[in-house]
Motif scaffolding. Structure first.
Motif, short mmCIF file in Angstrom:
data_model
loop_
_atom_site.label_atom_id
_atom_site.label_comp_id
_atom_site.label_asym_id
_atom_site.label_seq_id
_atom_site.Cartn_x
_atom_site.Cartn_y
_atom_site.Cartn_z
N GLY A 284 44.54 16.96 -13.82
CA GLY A 284 45.57 16.23 -14.57
C GLY A 284 46.87 16.20 -13.79
O GLY A 284 47.44 17.24 -13.46
N LEU B 294 53.33 15.66 -15.75
CA LEU B 294 54.46 16.51 -15.35
C LEU B 294 54.04 17.99 -15.30
O LEU B 294 54.48 18.73 -14.41
CB LEU B 294 55.61 16.29 -16.35
CG LEU B 294 56.96 16.91 -16.03
CD1 LEU B 294 57.44 16.56 -14.63
CD2 LEU B 294 58.00 16.45 -17.06
N ALA B 295 53.18 18.42 -16.23
CA ALA B 295 52.74 19.82 -16.23
C ALA B 295 51.92 20.13 -14.98
O ALA B 295 52.17 21.12 -14.28
CB ALA B 295 51.94 20.13 -17.49
N GLU C 81 42.97 13.46 -10.94
CA GLU C 81 43.57 12.70 -12.04
C GLU C 81 42.64 11.55 -12.41
O GLU C 81 42.19 10.81 -11.53
CB GLU C 81 44.95 12.19 -11.60
CG GLU C 81 45.56 11.10 -12.45
CD GLU C 81 45.71 11.49 -13.92
OE1 GLU C 81 46.24 12.58 -14.22
OE2 GLU C 81 45.29 10.68 -14.78
N GLN C 82 42.40 11.39 -13.71
CA GLN C 82 41.45 10.34 -14.13
C GLN C 82 42.02 8.93 -13.96
O GLN C 82 41.28 7.99 -13.69
CB GLN C 82 41.01 10.56 -15.58
CG GLN C 82 42.12 10.39 -16.59
CD GLN C 82 41.67 10.67 -18.02
OE1 GLN C 82 40.54 11.11 -18.26
NE2 GLN C 82 42.54 10.44 -18.97
N GLY D 139 50.89 10.56 -15.92
CA GLY D 139 50.47 10.73 -17.32
C GLY D 139 51.40 9.98 -18.26
O GLY D 139 51.68 8.79 -18.06
N ARG D 140 51.94 10.71 -19.23
CA ARG D 140 52.81 10.07 -20.23
C ARG D 140 54.23 9.84 -19.70
O ARG D 140 55.04 9.22 -20.36
CB ARG D 140 52.83 10.92 -21.50
CG ARG D 140 51.56 10.77 -22.33
CD ARG D 140 51.50 11.77 -23.44
NE ARG D 140 51.04 13.07 -23.00
CZ ARG D 140 51.24 14.21 -23.63
NH1 ARG D 140 51.94 14.22 -24.74
NH2 ARG D 140 50.76 15.35 -23.16
N ALA E 147 57.28 8.36 -22.15
CA ALA E 147 58.56 9.06 -22.38
C ALA E 147 59.74 8.12 -22.10
O ALA E 147 59.72 7.36 -21.13
CB ALA E 147 58.64 10.28 -21.47
N GLN E 148 60.74 8.18 -22.94
CA GLN E 148 61.88 7.27 -22.85
C GLN E 148 63.03 7.84 -22.03
O GLN E 148 63.73 7.13 -21.35
CB GLN E 148 62.36 6.93 -24.26
CG GLN E 148 61.33 6.16 -25.04
CD GLN E 148 61.05 4.81 -24.37
OE1 GLN E 148 61.91 3.94 -24.36
NE2 GLN E 148 59.87 4.65 -23.78
N TYR E 149 63.27 9.12 -22.20
CA TYR E 149 64.36 9.77 -21.48
C TYR E 149 64.10 11.28 -21.51
O TYR E 149 63.26 11.75 -22.29
CB TYR E 149 65.73 9.44 -22.11
CG TYR E 149 65.85 9.89 -23.54
CD1 TYR E 149 66.26 11.19 -23.86
CD2 TYR E 149 65.53 9.03 -24.60
CE1 TYR E 149 66.34 11.63 -25.16
CE2 TYR E 149 65.61 9.46 -25.91
CZ TYR E 149 66.01 10.75 -26.18
OH TYR E 149 66.08 11.19 -27.49
N VAL F 237 37.47 14.57 -14.43
CA VAL F 237 36.65 15.79 -14.40
C VAL F 237 35.94 15.89 -15.75
O VAL F 237 36.59 15.83 -16.79
CB VAL F 237 37.53 17.03 -14.18
CG1 VAL F 237 36.69 18.30 -14.20
CG2 VAL F 237 38.30 16.91 -12.87
N HIS G 197 57.86 1.89 -30.00
CA HIS G 197 56.84 2.89 -30.34
C HIS G 197 56.59 2.87 -31.84
O HIS G 197 57.55 2.86 -32.63
CB HIS G 197 57.31 4.30 -29.93
CG HIS G 197 57.30 4.50 -28.45
ND1 HIS G 197 58.12 5.41 -27.82
CD2 HIS G 197 56.58 3.91 -27.47
CE1 HIS G 197 57.89 5.35 -26.51
NE2 HIS G 197 56.96 4.45 -26.28
N ASP H 115 52.57 20.02 -22.20
CA ASP H 115 53.70 20.04 -23.14
C ASP H 115 53.32 20.72 -24.44
O ASP H 115 54.10 21.45 -25.04
CB ASP H 115 54.22 18.61 -23.38
CG ASP H 115 53.19 17.65 -23.99
OD1 ASP H 115 51.98 17.95 -23.95
OD2 ASP H 115 53.62 16.60 -24.51
N ARG I 158 56.91 19.28 -27.49
CA ARG I 158 56.47 17.89 -27.39
C ARG I 158 57.23 17.09 -26.35
O ARG I 158 57.15 15.87 -26.32
CB ARG I 158 56.60 17.22 -28.76
CG ARG I 158 58.04 17.15 -29.27
CD ARG I 158 58.15 16.61 -30.66
NE ARG I 158 57.42 15.37 -30.81
CZ ARG I 158 57.25 14.72 -31.95
NH1 ARG I 158 57.74 15.21 -33.05
NH2 ARG I 158 56.61 13.60 -32.01
N LEU I 159 58.00 17.77 -25.51
CA LEU I 159 58.89 17.06 -24.58
C LEU I 159 58.47 17.24 -23.13
O LEU I 159 57.77 18.20 -22.79
CB LEU I 159 60.33 17.58 -24.73
CG LEU I 159 60.97 17.39 -26.10
CD1 LEU I 159 62.34 18.05 -26.14
CD2 LEU I 159 61.07 15.90 -26.44
N GLY I 160 59.02 16.34 -22.28
CA GLY I 160 58.80 16.46 -20.85
C GLY I 160 59.23 17.83 -20.35
O GLY I 160 58.55 18.44 -19.52
#
Ligand SMILES: Cc1cc2nc3c(=O)[nH]c(=O)nc-3n(C[C@H](O)[C@H](O)[C@H](O)COP(=O)(O)OP(=O)(O)OC[C@H]3O[C@@H](n4cnc5c(N)ncnc54)[C@H](O)[C@@H]3O)c2cc1C
Length: 320
Positions: free
Chosen positions: A5, A8-9, A28-29, A35-36, A51-53, A120, A224, A294, A299-301
């Motif tokens: 994956g 960011l994580a 990465e798939q 990712g998000r 993610a917006q900001y 994977v 969203h 996350d 739930r954040l970046g």
């Protein structure tokens, strides 16, 4: 070492591993990394449809954003808010990647060997080494350790061989989110650049091209849907969802009749964390496998960054 994956994580985990001197391979798939933390390109137009900001509470994430700011990968975004004054409603500064949100992850990928388009489906352990198996039944390995940084429900599937870790993920809840990307030839939104909690259907509307570094004629808009409505129409065709969301946007903003020149809906099936794990990461030094994302912390970046970095440090410490 292997990281599954490239959000960011995963990328922040990979950076810690690489800085310790390890050779790191990521799988990465998707065709692209991030990712998000995503920027979609449709024709000649880009949209941040995930993610917006970003905001930074921890010194560690603030330092990373400062690093990106200094190299031009992020800028501060001060949208016209409901109060009508740029940035006045922000409790903390809002940062956006430039020219798109995906710029946030790019520096983390330096020096890491990344394989995209590689989903994977299974991990196996043979003679104290890990192997990863892909959809085309090829495999990669051996790896001394594996970091799994995919959303919890997907991690649970992969962690079959380490049932005690997989079990603890049951309490995590991640809700879907439909995102709509719209291009208008003329500027049509009211004066504000962002609108939140507009109705039971619409959670967020932003004028994407009000972010620094974006260029677009007319107007680009990201919408969203609320998690509740997204779940209700999770299996609907994207074209139908797009029409319904746009009709609701026109209604809540009382827009004059206007036909978008481009309109695309995207489902984030594992979009927004509703119930997190409550731990930064999980790592089994017995099996040399760990999980981060996350959803471990929130739930954040910022949570993804902290979780991935912390897992990276745990892996380095265990293999020292
Ligand atoms: C609509 C929306 C709006 C958001 N707004 C904000 C915001 O304004 N501010 C903020 O801070 N956060 C926001 N977030 C949250 C933020 O995007 C996430 O917290 C962060 O990007 C999560 O990073 P991650 O690495 O944990 O997960 P992800 O970004 O989901 O990365 C996981 C990666 O694993 C890959 N993967 C999954 N399964 C496999 C597999 N089997 N094999 C290989 N690869 C696999 C995925 O393709 C993905 O690239 C938002 C999220 C969404 C969906």
């Amino acid at each position: 070492m292997a990281v599954v994956g490239a959000g960011l994580a995963g990328l922040s985990c990979a950076r810690v591993l690489r800085r310790s001197g390890a050779y790191v391979e990521m799988f990465e798939q998707d065709r692209i990394i991030g990712g998000r933390m995503a920027t979609a390109r449709i024709g000649s137009v880009s949209y941040d449809h995930g993610a917006q900001y970003l905001t930074a509470r921890s010194a560690q994430f603030k330092a990373y954003l400062d690093e990106l700011n200094a190299t031009g990968y992020v800028s501060r975004w001060k949208p016209h808010s409901a109060a009508g004054i740029d940035g006045s409603g922000q409790m903390m500064p809002w940062y956006v990647g430039t020219p798109g949100m995906s710029s946030i992850v790019r520096p983390l990928a330096e020096g890491v060997r990344i394989h995209t388009g590689r989903r994977v489906h299974t991990i196996t352990r043979v003679d104290r080494a890990w192997y990863l198996w892909f959809d085309d039944e090829t495999k990669a390995g051996p790896f001394a350790a594996v970091a799994i940084t995919v959303p919890a429900p997907q991690a649970q599937l992969l962690l079959g061989p380490v049932a005690d870790i997989g079990e603890s993920l049951r309490r995590v809840r991640i809700l879907p989110c439909w995102a709509l990307m719209v291009r208008l030839d003329q500027r049509s939104l009211p004066d504000q650049d962002v609108f939140s909690d507009m109705s039971d259907v619409i959670r967020w509307i932003s004028r994407n091209n009000s972010k620094p570094g974006r260029t677009a004629r007319g107007e680009t808009i990201v919408v969203h849907a609320s998690p509740k409505w997204s779940r209700e129409v999770e299996d609907q065709e994207p074209e139908i969802v797009a029409e319904e969301m746009w009709s609701e946007v026109c209604h809540v903003l009382a827009l004059p009749p206007v036909r978008p020149s481009q309109m695309t809906a995207h489902l984030w099936r594992y979009g927004l964390v509703d119930q997190s794990l409550g731990e930064s990461f999980i790592y089994s030094s017995q099996h040399n496998v760990g999980i981060a994302g996350d959803w471990c912390l929130g739930r954040l970046g910022e949570h993804a960054f902290e979780s991935g970095s912390a897992l990276g440090r745990a892996i380095v410490a265990s293999l020292d």
